[in-house]
Scaffold this motif. Structure first.
Motif, PDB file in Angstrom:
ATOM      1  N   ILE A   1       8.802   4.167  -3.731  1.00 41.51           N
ATOM      2  CA  ILE A   1       8.791   4.296  -2.806  1.00 41.51           C
ATOM      3  C   ILE A   1       7.696   4.041  -2.665  1.00 41.51           C
ATOM      4  O   ILE A   1       7.147   2.668  -1.588  1.00 41.51           O
ATOM      5  N   LEU A   2       6.169   3.415  -2.920  1.00 46.62           N
ATOM      6  CA  LEU A   2       4.477   3.782  -3.127  1.00 46.62           C
ATOM      7  C   LEU A   2       4.843   2.545  -3.314  1.00 46.62           C
ATOM      8  O   LEU A   2       3.179   2.245  -3.314  1.00 46.62           O
ATOM      9  N   SER A   3       4.955   1.511  -3.669  1.00 46.81           N
ATOM     10  CA  SER A   3       4.560   0.427  -4.610  1.00 46.81           C
ATOM     11  C   SER A   3       4.528   0.113  -3.381  1.00 46.81           C
ATOM     12  O   SER A   3       4.451  -1.967  -4.119  1.00 46.81           O
ATOM     13  N   GLN A   4       5.161  -0.396  -2.063  1.00 44.37           N
ATOM     14  CA  GLN A   4       5.653  -1.537  -1.118  1.00 44.37           C
ATOM     15  C   GLN A   4       4.023  -1.042  -0.448  1.00 44.37           C
ATOM     16  O   GLN A   4       3.080  -0.458  -0.528  1.00 44.37           O
ATOM     17  N   GLU A   5       3.875  -2.694   0.459  1.00 42.77           N
ATOM     18  CA  GLU A   5       3.243  -2.448   1.026  1.00 42.77           C
ATOM     19  C   GLU A   5       3.725  -2.518   2.296  1.00 42.77           C
ATOM     20  O   GLU A   5       5.054  -2.609   2.929  1.00 42.77           O
ATOM     21  N   VAL A   6       2.576  -1.841   3.616  1.00 43.50           N
ATOM     22  CA  VAL A   6       3.154  -1.911   4.549  1.00 43.50           C
ATOM     23  C   VAL A   6       1.934  -2.881   6.000  1.00 43.50           C
ATOM     24  O   VAL A   6       0.972  -2.227   5.691  1.00 43.50           O
ATOM     25  N   ASN A   7       2.266  -3.559   6.555  1.00 40.49           N
ATOM     26  CA  ASN A   7       1.536  -4.215   7.090  1.00 40.49           C
ATOM     27  C   ASN A   7       0.994  -5.292   6.690  1.00 40.49           C
ATOM     28  O   ASN A   7      -0.493  -5.176   7.225  1.00 40.49           O
ATOM     29  N   GLY A   8       1.151  -5.454   6.206  1.00 36.96           N
ATOM     30  CA  GLY A   8       0.575  -6.203   4.677  1.00 36.96           C
ATOM     31  C   GLY A   8      -0.855  -5.103   3.543  1.00 36.96           C
ATOM     32  O   GLY A   8      -1.903  -6.301   3.251  1.00 36.96           O
ATOM     33  N   HIS A   9      -0.613  -4.294   4.234  1.00 38.11           N
ATOM     34  CA  HIS A   9      -1.293  -3.281   3.240  1.00 38.11           C
ATOM     35  C   HIS A   9      -0.317  -2.251   2.499  1.00 38.11           C
ATOM     36  O   HIS A   9      -0.011  -2.398   2.554  1.00 38.11           O
ATOM     37  N   PRO A  10      -1.184  -2.369   1.599  1.00 38.93           N
ATOM     38  CA  PRO A  10      -0.782  -1.341   0.288  1.00 38.93           C
ATOM     39  C   PRO A  10      -0.139  -0.003   0.981  1.00 38.93           C
ATOM     40  O   PRO A  10      -1.035   0.933   1.873  1.00 38.93           O
ATOM     41  N   LEU A  11       1.416   0.857   1.180  1.00 40.59           N
ATOM     42  CA  LEU A  11       1.323   2.154   1.349  1.00 40.59           C
ATOM     43  C   LEU A  11       0.040   2.531   1.066  1.00 40.59           C
ATOM     44  O   LEU A  11       0.644   3.229  -0.530  1.00 40.59           O
ATOM     45  N   VAL A  12      -0.354   3.506   2.095  1.00 39.07           N
ATOM     46  CA  VAL A  12      -1.180   5.047   1.564  1.00 39.07           C
ATOM     47  C   VAL A  12      -0.202   5.962   2.630  1.00 39.07           C
ATOM     48  O   VAL A  12      -0.366   5.855   4.275  1.00 39.07           O
ATOM     49  N   TYR A  13       0.112   6.870   1.596  1.00 39.29           N
ATOM     50  CA  TYR A  13       1.754   7.536   2.498  1.00 39.29           C
ATOM     51  C   TYR A  13       0.514   9.529   2.844  1.00 39.29           C
ATOM     52  O   TYR A  13       0.770  10.659   1.502  1.00 39.29           O
ATOM     53  N   LEU A  14       0.108   9.481   3.531  1.00 38.09           N
ATOM     54  CA  LEU A  14       0.111  10.936   3.968  1.00 38.09           C
ATOM     55  C   LEU A  14       0.705  11.663   5.320  1.00 38.09           C
ATOM     56  O   LEU A  14      -0.122  12.332   6.415  1.00 38.09           O
ATOM     57  N   ASP A  15       2.036  12.111   4.693  1.00 42.16           N
ATOM     58  CA  ASP A  15       2.713  12.175   5.405  1.00 42.16           C
ATOM     59  C   ASP A  15       3.528  13.905   4.635  1.00 42.16           C
ATOM     60  O   ASP A  15       4.597  13.604   5.218  1.00 42.16           O
ATOM     61  N   ASN A  16       3.100  14.500   4.263  1.00 43.56           N
ATOM     62  CA  ASN A  16       3.743  14.807   2.390  1.00 43.56           C
ATOM     63  C   ASN A  16       4.159  15.908   3.318  1.00 43.56           C
ATOM     64  O   ASN A  16       5.115  16.767   2.931  1.00 43.56           O
ATOM     65  N   ALA A  17       3.359  16.641   4.044  1.00 44.49           N
ATOM     66  CA  ALA A  17       3.869  18.075   4.783  1.00 44.49           C
ATOM     67  C   ALA A  17       5.242  18.079   5.689  1.00 44.49           C
ATOM     68  O   ALA A  17       5.668  18.491   5.350  1.00 44.49           O
ATOM     69  N   ALA A  18       5.755  16.571   6.305  1.00 45.69           N
ATOM     70  CA  ALA A  18       6.997  16.331   6.746  1.00 45.69           C
ATOM     71  C   ALA A  18       7.789  16.504   5.792  1.00 45.69           C
ATOM     72  O   ALA A  18       8.598  16.904   6.062  1.00 45.69           O
ATOM     73  N   THR A  19       7.851  15.708   4.610  1.00 43.25           N
ATOM     74  CA  THR A  19       8.113  15.550   3.924  1.00 43.25           C
ATOM     75  C   THR A  19       7.657  14.742   2.794  1.00 43.25           C
ATOM     76  O   THR A  19       6.581  13.770   2.691  1.00 43.25           O
ATOM     77  N   SER A  20       7.772  14.743   1.295  1.00 40.81           N
ATOM     78  CA  SER A  20       7.243  14.117   0.536  1.00 40.81           C
ATOM     79  C   SER A  20       8.521  13.035   0.340  1.00 40.81           C
ATOM     80  O   SER A  20       8.921  12.710   0.183  1.00 40.81           O
ATOM     81  N   GLN A  21       7.521  12.404  -0.553  1.00 43.36           N
ATOM     82  CA  GLN A  21       8.498  11.040  -1.756  1.00 43.36           C
ATOM     83  C   GLN A  21       8.378  11.909  -2.572  1.00 43.36           C
ATOM     84  O   GLN A  21       8.489  12.932  -3.064  1.00 43.36           O
ATOM     85  N   LYS A  22       9.863  11.331  -3.598  1.00 42.30           N
ATOM     86  CA  LYS A  22      10.644  11.561  -4.484  1.00 42.30           C
ATOM     87  C   LYS A  22      10.969  10.429  -5.278  1.00 42.30           C
ATOM     88  O   LYS A  22      10.631   9.396  -5.783  1.00 42.30           O
ATOM     89  N   PRO A  23      10.403  10.580  -6.673  1.00 41.11           N
ATOM     90  CA  PRO A  23       9.974  10.620  -8.322  1.00 41.11           C
ATOM     91  C   PRO A  23      11.166   9.603  -8.731  1.00 41.11           C
ATOM     92  O   PRO A  23      12.584   9.794  -8.334  1.00 41.11           O
ATOM     93  N   ARG A  24      10.916   9.272 -10.118  1.00 41.16           N
ATOM     94  CA  ARG A  24      11.860   8.211 -10.626  1.00 41.16           C
ATOM     95  C   ARG A  24      13.045   9.258 -10.496  1.00 41.16           C
ATOM     96  O   ARG A  24      14.835   8.780 -10.851  1.00 41.16           O
ATOM     97  N   SER A  25      13.048  10.350 -11.252  1.00 43.03           N
ATOM     98  CA  SER A  25      13.571  11.463 -11.789  1.00 43.03           C
ATOM     99  C   SER A  25      14.712  12.019 -11.080  1.00 43.03           C
ATOM    100  O   SER A  25      15.556  12.195 -11.703  1.00 43.03           O
ATOM    101  N   VAL A  26      14.195  12.692 -10.093  1.00 44.15           N
ATOM    102  CA  VAL A  26      14.774  13.365  -8.435  1.00 44.15           C
ATOM    103  C   VAL A  26      16.476  12.119  -8.603  1.00 44.15           C
ATOM    104  O   VAL A  26      17.302  12.423  -8.135  1.00 44.15           O
ATOM    105  N   ILE A  27      16.018  10.659  -8.166  1.00 45.22           N
ATOM    106  CA  ILE A  27      16.596   9.394  -7.884  1.00 45.22           C
ATOM    107  C   ILE A  27      17.839   9.472  -8.717  1.00 45.22           C
ATOM    108  O   ILE A  27      18.675   9.127  -8.240  1.00 45.22           O
ATOM    109  N   GLU A  28      17.261   9.508 -10.038  1.00 48.59           N
ATOM    110  CA  GLU A  28      18.187   9.348 -11.030  1.00 48.59           C
ATOM    111  C   GLU A  28      19.332  11.014 -11.284  1.00 48.59           C
ATOM    112  O   GLU A  28      20.689   9.677 -11.338  1.00 48.59           O
ATOM    113  N   ALA A  29      18.934  11.845 -10.894  1.00 55.00           N
ATOM    114  CA  ALA A  29      19.426  13.019 -10.777  1.00 55.00           C
ATOM    115  C   ALA A  29      20.131  12.834 -10.320  1.00 55.00           C
ATOM    116  O   ALA A  29      21.688  12.581 -10.440  1.00 55.00           O
ATOM    117  N   VAL A  30      20.544  12.599  -9.212  1.00 56.77           N
ATOM    118  CA  VAL A  30      21.037  12.343  -7.997  1.00 56.77           C
ATOM    119  C   VAL A  30      22.006  11.408  -8.000  1.00 56.77           C
ATOM    120  O   VAL A  30      23.049  11.323  -8.369  1.00 56.77           O
TER     121      VAL A  30
END
Length: 408
Positions: free
Chosen positions: A12-41
């Protein structure tokens, strides 16, 4: 630890948001998921999907092994004495409510005391309000120091022989304060009280040892530590879990059912009525494996370094107020002059930067801070100093947008 390399593990972190590379700084609300977790599910649903503890067929056996294997991973993650001390829940909120409804309401009597702090998340406040109202117990608050920390001396003065339960967050979701849980638990123990810990913000960052801390209950969520949403766990000492009554009834949690009476399974299964969150547990187990491969000590060190760097950068901007102690976990809560935090967050979003704005489910703490809301940037293992620089530069643009002078 290489956060840039780790970032590549999170699609998810490889995308652009509003024409800019995403900087995700809302991790205390929820973190993003690595490929290994997505693949396990994904792999569970593609190959092992079946109900647990019931069928004798191959898929049912594999699903049960995966589900109970995840419980074993959680037990090792927390250094619990046994996996039977781990109850799967929907998350921290559900775990704290289970303690409030299944334990506190059974043991509390009129005049007993419940001790918490004004900095607690609503999930660690409202259940105790309701338990106090239902039993006649008294809710007491440990006062906060000027920087939002909790002093052991104040805990000593607040906890008395009438205190039956102490419940405090290990890490504040607003101030980043790391509370002295081991010392607080020792005070609770000396007064005959049970120690409950809100571990929502500590489990993603700290190496937690429930036996070394000597806490009685510890609740956390998977989605804040690279796992799926809708899954978490409650650790409880076996002797306490065995005394508790379930709060949900139905299939799976029963031993024997008659027309007019029923008996329950042993712990932890008596608390897991109905079809459990099997895929979520599998994903949580994969998240624990991922965090173990990185190292919780390294994650904690990295988060603290980013928080310190963010305080340095944001403090250099006129009009920015920062709340909480300098020594903190990986988040920074702030305001920009009299600009509403929602407006700040909206402008930052236009720059591709995701932060959180609002009262953060901590309205009593907002009143203590004498604000209605704040902005919060929270960091995780894939964030970098460049992300902090992007945040600081965007805040300068926000100042200009709202007519403030340039940063000094």
């Amino acid at each position: 630890m290489d956060p840039i390399a780790l970032k590549a593990e999170f699609p998810i972190l490889s995308q652009e948001v509003n024409g800019h590379p995403l900087v995700y700084l809302d991790n205390a609300a929820t973190s993003q998921k690595p490929r290994s977790v997505i693949e396990a599910v994904k792999r569970y649903y593609e190959w092992d999907n079946a109900n647990v503890h019931r069928g004798v067929h191959t898929l049912g056996s594999r699903a049960t092994d995966a589900y109970e294997g995840a419980r074993e991973k959680v037990a090792r993650f927390l250094n619990a004495a046994a996996s039977r001390e781990i109850v799967f829940t929907r998350g921290t909120t559900a775990g704290l409510n289970l303690v409030a409804n299944g334990y506190a309401r059974q043991v509390l009597r009129e005049g007993d005391e419940i001790v918490i702090t004004p900095a607690e998340h609503h999930s660690n406040l409202i259940p105790w309000q309701q338990a106090a109202k239902a039993t006649g117990a008294v809710l007491k608050y440990v006062p906060l120091q000027q920087d939002g920390t909790v002093s052991v001396e104040d805990v000593e003065r607040t906890v008395t022989e009438r205190t039956k339960l102490v419940s405090i967050a290990y890490v504040s979701n607003v101030l980043g304060t790391v509370n002295p849980i081991a010392e607080i638990a020792a005070i609770a123990r000396r007064n005959g009280a049970v120690m409950v810990v809100d571990g929502a913000q500590s489990s993603p960052h700290l190496k937690v040892d429930v036996r070394a801390l000597d806490v009685d209950f510890y609740a956390f969520s998977g989605h804040k530590m690279c796992g799926p949403t809708g899954i978490g766990a409650l650790y409880g000492k076996a002797a306490l879990l065995e005394k508790m009554e379930p709060v949900e009834y139905g299939g799976e949690m029963i031993d024997f059912v008659d027309l007019y009476d029923s008996t329950w399974k042993e712990i932890p299964w008596k608390f897991e009525g109905g079809t459990p969150i099997i895929a979520g547990a599998v994903g949580l187990g994969a998240a624990i494996d991922f965090l173990a491969s990185v190292g919780l000590e390294e994650i904690d060190r990295h988060g603290r370094q980013l928080a310190a760097y963010a305080i340095e950068r944001l403090s250099a901007i006129d009009g920015v107020s920062i709340y909480g102690p300098r020594n903190r976990a990986g988040l920074v809560t702030f305001n920009l002059g009299d600009v509403h935090p929602h407006d700040v967050a909206t402008v930052l979003d236009s720059e591709g930067i995701a932060i959180r704005a609002g009262h953060h489910c901590c309205q009593p703490l907002m009143r203590w801070l004498q604000v209605s809301a704040t902005a919060r940037a929270s960091f995780y293992l894939y964030n970098t100093e460049e992300d902090v620089d992007r945040l600081a530069d965007a805040l300068v643009k926000t100042k200009e947008f709202f007519g403030y002078e340039s940063a000094r």
